[in-house]
Write a protein that holds these residues in place. Structure first.
Motif, PDB file in Angstrom:
ATOM      1  N   THR A   8      38.203  43.728  38.964  1.00 27.95           N
ATOM      2  CA  THR A   8      39.244  44.651  39.416  1.00 27.95           C
ATOM      3  C   THR A   8      38.611  45.988  39.823  1.00 27.95           C
ATOM      4  O   THR A   8      39.220  46.761  40.548  1.00 27.95           O
ATOM      5  N   LYS A   9      37.403  46.238  39.357  1.00 28.13           N
ATOM      6  CA  LYS A   9      36.769  47.543  39.564  1.00 28.13           C
ATOM      7  C   LYS A   9      35.835  47.532  40.774  1.00 28.13           C
ATOM      8  O   LYS A   9      35.058  46.593  40.940  1.00 28.13           O
ATOM      9  N   GLY A  45      40.222  45.144  42.968  1.00 28.67           N
ATOM     10  CA  GLY A  45      41.680  45.246  42.840  1.00 28.67           C
ATOM     11  C   GLY A  45      42.327  43.891  42.677  1.00 28.67           C
ATOM     12  O   GLY A  45      41.758  42.865  43.059  1.00 28.67           O
ATOM     13  N   GLU A  46      43.522  43.899  42.077  1.00 31.21           N
ATOM     14  CA  GLU A  46      44.238  42.634  41.835  1.00 31.21           C
ATOM     15  C   GLU A  46      45.048  42.240  43.068  1.00 31.21           C
ATOM     16  O   GLU A  46      46.250  42.450  43.113  1.00 31.21           O
ATOM     17  N   ASN A  47      44.375  41.691  44.075  1.00 28.64           N
ATOM     18  CA  ASN A  47      45.078  41.315  45.300  1.00 28.64           C
ATOM     19  C   ASN A  47      45.465  39.847  45.277  1.00 28.64           C
ATOM     20  O   ASN A  47      44.669  39.011  44.857  1.00 28.64           O
TER      21      ASN A  47
END
Ligand SMILES: Nc1ncnc2c1ncn2[C@@H]1O[C@H](COP(=O)(O)OP(=O)(O)OP(=O)(O)O)[C@@H](O)[C@H]1O
Ligand SMILES: [Mg+2]
Length: 266
Positions: free
Chosen positions: A9-10, A102-104
């Motif tokens: 996520t980073k 990112g949480e896509n």
């Protein structure tokens, strides 16, 4: 064929570095690799052009390895699975998928298509928070898979580890461990305790200039073979061999985990 997706996520956590390491390790073993760039910044797509344009201090760089191709993500999920079948038929041994931070939702399809999801973990407080968040995210997306559908394996990789962290995680016995603990700040020790509870792959990767330069140099086999043409590069050759060994060990960790799962299923 094994498919590996790098996920976090980073931003700036080492996702692309992991992909480039695994590509290097596979090439060193003569495997055929296809890498997919799932990031919007095209870091991986530009790898070849950057390698071509790099300054090699007058050395003639060996050509880009035939065993490594890099392409975009297929437009749809169906096209992705069709493409994976095609690459397997074509004799590709390893498919590597880089993703964006990112949480896509689009990234979830890339993660679920993998045999193993690798999560880079730089041993710092902030990065480990991100690793746990990433593992929780993987659990949530894996829970959406239909019953009986194979779950992707998870492998956290300690990456960009300073010498103190390396000493701690590679300590061979209690005495070595005690010595390593003495050198580490109390706050950092907490981080390492958290690490132990994560699904870590056995090989930790130290901080090294060779890895830092990899986005510009190209696969480490290219660096190794180019330097081999110059007798003055013997010292550098040692560093490159050590770095390539880490790449191969990481790949073996993944192959072993995938093989163990297949045996457990059979
Ligand atoms: N073992 C290592 N030794 C030295 N530098 C490292 C190591 N691993 C990663 N790095 C450096 O850390 C930085 C971030 O790594 P990388 O670009 O792989 O992260 P990323 O997760 O792909 O970033 P982004 O989210 O922007 O795509 C890079 O400068 C990379 O060279
Ligand atoms: Mg990246």
């Amino acid at each position: 064929m094994i498919t590996v997706t790098s996920l976090s996520t980073k931003g700036g956590s080492g996702k692309t570095t992991l992909i480039q390491m695994l590509a290097s390790g596979a090439l060193a073993r003569g495997l055929r690799v296809h890498a997919l760039d799932g990031d919007t910044d095209q870091q991986l797509t530009e790898w070849r052009a950057k390698s071509d344009a790099a300054d090699w201090n007058g050395l003639q760089r060996v050509s880009w390895p035939e065993g490594l191709t890099i392409g975009p993500i297929p437009e749809t999920v169906d096209a992705l699975y069709e493409a994976l079948n095609g690459w397997e038929e074509d004799g590709i041994d390893l498919v590597l998928i880089d993703t964006r931070p990112g949480e896509n939702p689009e990234t979830e399809n890339l993660a679920l298509a993998a045999d193993m999801i690798v999560v880079p973990a730089v041993p710092t407080q902030s990065d480990f928070v991100a690793v746990q968040k990433t593992l929780d995210w993987i659990d949530r997306m894996a829970a959406t898979l239909a019953d009986g559908y194979p779950q992707p394996l998870r492998g956290v990789v300690m990456l960009n580890a300073p010498p103190k962290a390396m000493a701690l995680v590679t300590a061979a016995n209690e005495a070595e461990l005690a010595r390593a603990r003495d050198k580490v700040h109390a706050q950092d020790l907490e981080v390492y305790e958290v690490v132990k509870r994560m699904p870590m792959l056995p090989t930790p990767v130290p901080t090294s200039q060779t890895f830092r330069r990899m986005p510009l140099s190209g696969p480490l086999t290219v660096v190794r073979d180019t330097y081999a043409t110059d007798p003055r590069s013997r010292l550098a050759a040692g560093h490159i061999k050590a770095a390539l060994d880490y790449c191969e060990e990481l790949l073996v960790d993944i192959e072993t985990a995938v093989k163990n799962r297949e045996e457990a299923v059979a």
